[in-house]
Design an enzyme around this catalytic site. Structure first.
Site, PDB file in Angstrom:
ATOM      1  N   GLU A 151       0.810  -1.218   0.000  1.00 31.77           N
ATOM      2  CA  GLU A 151       0.000   0.000   0.000  1.00 31.77           C
ATOM      3  C   GLU A 151       0.850   1.278   0.000  1.00 31.77           C
ATOM      4  O   GLU A 151       0.341   2.353   0.296  1.00 31.77           O
ATOM      5  CB  GLU A 151      -0.946  -0.014   1.202  1.00 31.77           C
TER       6      GLU A 151
ATOM      7  N   SER B 229      -6.910  -3.119   3.021  1.00 38.07           N
ATOM      8  CA  SER B 229      -7.320  -2.552   1.736  1.00 38.07           C
ATOM      9  C   SER B 229      -7.725  -3.586   0.701  1.00 38.07           C
ATOM     10  O   SER B 229      -7.509  -3.404  -0.493  1.00 38.07           O
ATOM     11  CB  SER B 229      -6.211  -1.666   1.157  1.00 38.07           C
TER      12      SER B 229
ATOM     13  N   TYR C 187      -8.951   2.541  -4.805  1.00 43.17           N
ATOM     14  CA  TYR C 187      -8.014   3.644  -4.985  1.00 43.17           C
ATOM     15  C   TYR C 187      -7.897   4.154  -6.420  1.00 43.17           C
ATOM     16  O   TYR C 187      -7.012   4.945  -6.718  1.00 43.17           O
ATOM     17  CB  TYR C 187      -6.634   3.230  -4.455  1.00 43.17           C
TER      18      TYR C 187
ATOM     19  N   ARG D 101     -11.945   2.771  10.729  1.00 41.38           N
ATOM     20  CA  ARG D 101     -13.035   2.570   9.767  1.00 41.38           C
ATOM     21  C   ARG D 101     -13.448   1.107   9.806  1.00 41.38           C
ATOM     22  O   ARG D 101     -12.601   0.217   9.663  1.00 41.38           O
ATOM     23  CB  ARG D 101     -12.591   2.941   8.360  1.00 41.38           C
TER      24      ARG D 101
ATOM     25  N   ASP E  72     -15.638  -1.961   8.170  1.00 39.54           N
ATOM     26  CA  ASP E  72     -16.225  -2.379   6.899  1.00 39.54           C
ATOM     27  C   ASP E  72     -17.227  -3.508   7.132  1.00 39.54           C
ATOM     28  O   ASP E  72     -16.951  -4.440   7.905  1.00 39.54           O
ATOM     29  CB  ASP E  72     -15.132  -2.856   5.939  1.00 39.54           C
TER      30      ASP E  72
ATOM     31  N   GLU F 295     -14.026  -6.174   9.067  1.00 37.19           N
ATOM     32  CA  GLU F 295     -12.740  -5.818   9.669  1.00 37.19           C
ATOM     33  C   GLU F 295     -12.769  -4.383  10.170  1.00 37.19           C
ATOM     34  O   GLU F 295     -13.636  -3.594   9.778  1.00 37.19           O
ATOM     35  CB  GLU F 295     -11.594  -5.998   8.675  1.00 37.19           C
TER      36      GLU F 295
ATOM     37  N   ASN G 104     -10.236  -1.129  10.333  1.00 42.64           N
ATOM     38  CA  ASN G 104      -9.003  -0.561   9.793  1.00 42.64           C
ATOM     39  C   ASN G 104      -8.546   0.552  10.729  1.00 42.64           C
ATOM     40  O   ASN G 104      -9.240   1.555  10.890  1.00 42.64           O
ATOM     41  CB  ASN G 104      -9.286  -0.019   8.383  1.00 42.64           C
TER      42      ASN G 104
ATOM     43  N   GLY H 201      -7.310   5.362   5.044  1.00 45.74           N
ATOM     44  CA  GLY H 201      -6.687   6.236   4.060  1.00 45.74           C
ATOM     45  C   GLY H 201      -7.095   7.693   4.244  1.00 45.74           C
ATOM     46  O   GLY H 201      -8.189   8.001   4.720  1.00 45.74           O
TER      47      GLY H 201
END
Length: 321
Positions: free
Chosen positions: A19, A145, A215, A254, A256, A272, A274, A278
């Site tokens: 990443e 990601s 992305y 964050r 998900d 998950e 995070n 980002g």
């Protein structure tokens, strides 16, 4: 505008994970926002000399804009703890647990957080038989990601059983997490401090919400706020905030989700958490904050303020002890 004094901030970015490009974009965005607010910024593209670079910068606070290992898995956090540095986002123990999807389940499921079942499998096992009934999902245990995610369907082109020659995460990882595939919709909720922000639905134009879809501009439609029933939106926010607190996340995180919209709240599953979301122009946390009236520099300063507040509280606890 925040009440922060002018600070000397080191922005840690880049590194050598898969990443890296995303981290460089996040870090540059953060650095530019801080400079626009009058802070002194040292950009550090993390190499093996990162401790020396941080010591030379002598920052008031480090903004950790790294994604993936070793910036998101506790390694860098432990180094900064040893150096006595104040830094943004989650600490060592939280980072170790949250980047490992199996450890995250062990931490959250006993507290009633709904997550998919499944198990960790040796890659070689896939070449003899399916670990779960198809369709199922294979993903690395400790990457973020949506790196290396494969959805194995009955009519999939990976072979049956999976062929070692087929392109997929089994070519890169010795172990993978196998989970039942949850039909339905992709939702995500950001948490900042002690507040869940809102829910975004992610609608990839093709395939599913993988690394490229996340992305690459134009590959995914963000519906923010998500057009979902109020009880589902509230459940997402409640679960995201509880997971954030149970894991001990700091700053922002964050969560998900997958939501099987034929099953109501029973069909909502956390995938998950995070701990280093980002901060690019396409990223979800800045987008949700913007919808709530917080511009990008405000968000960056709010994350810094949270780190400084947490560090001061920790110092007070040590003094009291």
């Amino acid at each position: 505008m925040s009440d922060l004094p002018r600070l000397n901030v080191a922005v840690l970015m880049g590194g050598w994970s898969s990443e890296r490009p995303v981290s460089l974009t996040s870090g540059e965005g953060v650095a530019g926002a801080l400079e626009a607010r009058g802070h002194t910024v040292t950009r550090i593209d993390m190499g093996r000399d990162v401790a020396l670079r941080l010591a030379e910068a002598a920052p008031d606070v480090v903004f950790n804009a790294l994604h993936g290992t070793p910036g998101e898995d506790g390694t860098v956090q432990g180094m900064m703890d040893l150096m006595g540095l104040t830094y943004t986002h989650s600490g060592l123990a939280t980072s170790v647990i949250a980047i490992d999807k199996e450890l995250t389940k062990q931490a959250l499921v006993p507290h009633g957080i709904p997550m998919p079942g499944g198990r960790v499998v040796k890659t070689a096992e896939l070449y003899s038989h399916d670990p779960l009934p198809r369709p199922y999902v294979l993903k690395p245990v400790n990457e973020g990601s949506s790196v290396g995610v494969a959805i194995v369907t009955a009519e999939g082109n990976y072979g049956n059983p999976i062929s070692p020659d087929a392109r997929g995460p089994w070519q890169e990882f010795d172990e993978l997490l196998a989970e039942p595939f949850i039909r339905g919709r992709e939702l995500t909720t950001a948490v900042l401090g002690d507040q869940a922000l809102m829910v975004t639905e992610l609608k990839p134009k093709t395939g599913f919400y993988d690394f490229d879809a996340k992305y690459t501009d134009g590959l995914t439609e963000h519906v923010c706020p998500a057009e979902i029933p109020d009880d589902i939106a509230q459940a997402c926010k409640d679960i995201a905030l509880r997971a954030h607190k149970l894991l001990g996340c700091k700053g922002t995180s964050r969560s998900d989700f997958r939501w099987d919209d034929e099953r109501g709240v029973e069909g909502l599953f956390l995938l998950e958490v995070n701990t280093q979301p980002g901060m690019t122009p396409l990223s979800l946390v800045p987008e949700q904050a913007r919808h709530l009236g917080m511009d990008y520099p405000d968000l960056v300063e709010a994350i810094l303020a949270e780190a400084i507040k947490d560090a001061a509280a920790a110092k007070t606890r040590k003094g009291a002890g």
